[in-house]
Design a protein around this motif. Structure first.
Motif, short mmCIF file in Angstrom:
data_model
loop_
_atom_site.label_atom_id
_atom_site.label_comp_id
_atom_site.label_asym_id
_atom_site.label_seq_id
_atom_site.Cartn_x
_atom_site.Cartn_y
_atom_site.Cartn_z
N LEU A 147 0.83 -1.21 0.00
CA LEU A 147 0.00 0.00 0.00
C LEU A 147 0.86 1.26 0.00
O LEU A 147 0.58 2.23 -0.71
N LEU A 148 1.95 1.24 0.79
CA LEU A 148 2.84 2.40 0.85
C LEU A 148 3.51 2.65 -0.51
O LEU A 148 3.64 3.79 -0.95
N LEU A 177 0.95 4.18 -2.76
CA LEU A 177 0.76 5.60 -2.45
C LEU A 177 1.93 6.43 -2.97
O LEU A 177 1.74 7.54 -3.49
N GLY A 218 1.56 6.65 -6.68
CA GLY A 218 0.46 7.55 -7.02
C GLY A 218 0.83 9.00 -6.80
O GLY A 218 0.50 9.88 -7.62
N SER A 219 1.55 9.28 -5.69
CA SER A 219 1.95 10.65 -5.39
C SER A 219 2.92 11.17 -6.45
O SER A 219 2.80 12.30 -6.93
#
Length: 494
Positions: free
Chosen positions: A14-15, A18, A21-22
């Protein structure tokens, strides 16, 4: 895999998602906004590495250009101007590696930098041929002799001058005083730039503000009587010969306060005056009475037709002028003479005169004549654009005759030009206590005009803050009218 390891792997995945995505958001979705942010010095440094296009006046004089520089930055921005860069500063603005861009440098920045969509094929050609990319040149509509005349006439007094071509809306001059040297803010010495900018910010005369189109808007005083007169004539119930009450003081409903004439006297025998004479001598009580008697919303509607409340870009952003809503009767009387909460830019006042001069048709003000690529091909050449009919031809003709009387034998005689019929209107706007010392400030002096009256070539508006050199003795007719006259003379060649 046991449960704790499975959970840990899910958290790590998940990290990573993220993080991906960032990074994607920053590099693709938000890239444009970050690139265009004026605080992004990387973009400015990259743009300084290419030949940014020049800004020129209507007759070709270079107002801003990029010249080769020594060191890691290939070019630096300079402002030759005429007779000085300060004469044009509020038009060109500045282009600073520290503080970004203002004025035309900001409004047409992507064209000047060569990054605009309109120049895509040009950039593609540069990429294929290996040619050094360069920006487009911007030719303004401003006339150097008119700009210089306006700046010289206004001098060191705080205020602004705007001159328009009524039939097209082209801006012939735009001057704001005091001014500044944009070259100081375009220096590649960042510490010098910061010191210069801080000094300008600390100056309580606000030299960075373009008073012609922005900043704190002005009460227009009696130049607004043109709007009230137009509203009255448009109803069909009034003519220039219509008789109005013109006592020395007009009692205001719902209050014990009266609206006085500046002279302290009645405007005519029997406390009556015609609409034409009321405009000629700028009779407060007659126009206050008119504000009370006109249908509710008539003045507001006419103001809107003349551009009040409209967001404009010329391409500089123009702060909309305002006519207040939900007025009670005393406020309607005050608004009719340009006091109370009515607020304007000098550009808006010039637009009022220009609409009268143009048979009632309001043209969009525009200060860009053309945008040209390096090979001189035209990228854009804005055509004159109508904003709408602000008043009938008959109303415009009647107002023209009334404004001619103002200059011939009224409050605007200082705007007279031998052999030329000038139509004008003076204004002296009360300011009130703006510095908190308990006493009102000296009034602003206004004048607006167009000429020649029957074949208009220019419409001009002048405001001199707090009476300028004349202080409390200032009036629109004595203080601002001579400035307007000199601008008109520069246009018509007198």
């Amino acid at each position: 895999m046991n449960t704790p390891l499975r959970r840990l792997s899910l958290v790590v995945a998940l990290l990573f998602a993220l993080l991906l995505g960032s990074a994607t958001w920053v590099q693709f979705v938000d890239a444009g906004d970050l690139r265009d942010d004026p605080r992004n010095s990387r973009t400015l440094l990259a743009e300084l590495g290419r030949d940014r296009g020049p800004i020129t006046a209507a007759t070709g004089e270079v107002l801003a250009e990029s010249v080769p520089a020594e060191g890691p930055i290939a070019y630096r921005r300079t402002y030759p101007g005429a007779p000085s860069a300060a004469t044009w500063a509020h038009v060109t603005g500045f282009y600073s590696v520290v503080y970004g861009a203002t004025g035309v440098e900001d409004a047409l920045g992507s064209l000047l930098a060569g990054t605009a969509d309109e120049l895509f094929y040009r950039r593609l050609s540069d990429l294929v041929t290996g040619r050094e990319p360069s920006g487009a040149s911007v030719e303004l509509t401003l006339q150097p002799e008119v700009q210089e005349a306006a700046a010289a006439a206004l001098g060191d007094q705080r205020g602004a001058v705007v001159a328009l071509e009524p039939s097209t809306g082209r801006v012939l001059a735009m001057v704001s005083s005091p001014s500044y040297d944009p070259g100081e803010l375009a220096s590649l010495d960042t510490e010098q730039v910061r010191q210069a900018y801080a000094r300008l910010l600390e100056d309580d005369t606000d030299p960075l503000v373009n008073r012609a189109v922005a900043g704190d808007l002005y009460p227009p005083g009696s130049v607004f009587k043109l709007v009230t007169a137009a509203a009255a004539l448009e109803t069909g119930d009034y003519t220039p010969q219509s008789v109005l009450p013109g006592p020395a003081e007009l009692p205001l409903p719902l209050t014990t306060i009266s609206l006085p004439n500046v002279s302290g006297e009645a405007c005519g025998p029997g406390d009556e005056v015609s609409l034409a004479d009321a405009l000629r001598i700028s009779c407060n009580t007659a126009f206050g009475s008119l504000g009370l008697s006109l249908p509710d919303g008539a003045v507001a509607d006419e103001a809107a037709e003349l551009g009040f409340g409209r967001a404009l870009q010329v391409p500089l952003r123009v702060t909309p002028s305002t006519y207040p809503e939900d007025l009670d009767e005393p406020q309607r009387a005050l608004a009719a003479i340009g006091q109370g909460s009515v607020r304007v830019t000098p550009l808006q006042v010039a637009m009022v005169s220009a609409a009268v001069a143009n048979d009632g048709v309001l043209m969009a003000p525009q200060m860009v004549a053309s945008v040209n690529a390096e090979d001189l091909s035209v990228v854009d050449a804005p055509e004159p654009r109508e904003l709408g009919r602000a008043m009938s031809e008959d109303t415009a003709a009647a107002l023209t005759e009334m404004m001619e009387l103002v200059v011939q034998d009224g409050t605007g005689t200082a705007a007279q030009i031998s052999g030329v019929d000038v139509a004008g209107k003076s204004g002296t706007a009360e300011v009130g206590d703006t510095d908190g010392d308990g006493s009102p400030e000296d009034p602003h002096a206004w004048f607006t005009a167009f000429a020649p009256a029957q074949d208009p070539q220019v419409a001009v508006a002048v405001v001199v803050e707090n009476g300028g050199d004349a202080g409390s003795e200032a009036s629109g007719g004595r203080t601002a009218a001579p400035i307007a006259r000199q601008v008109v003379e520069a246009v018509i060649g007198r």
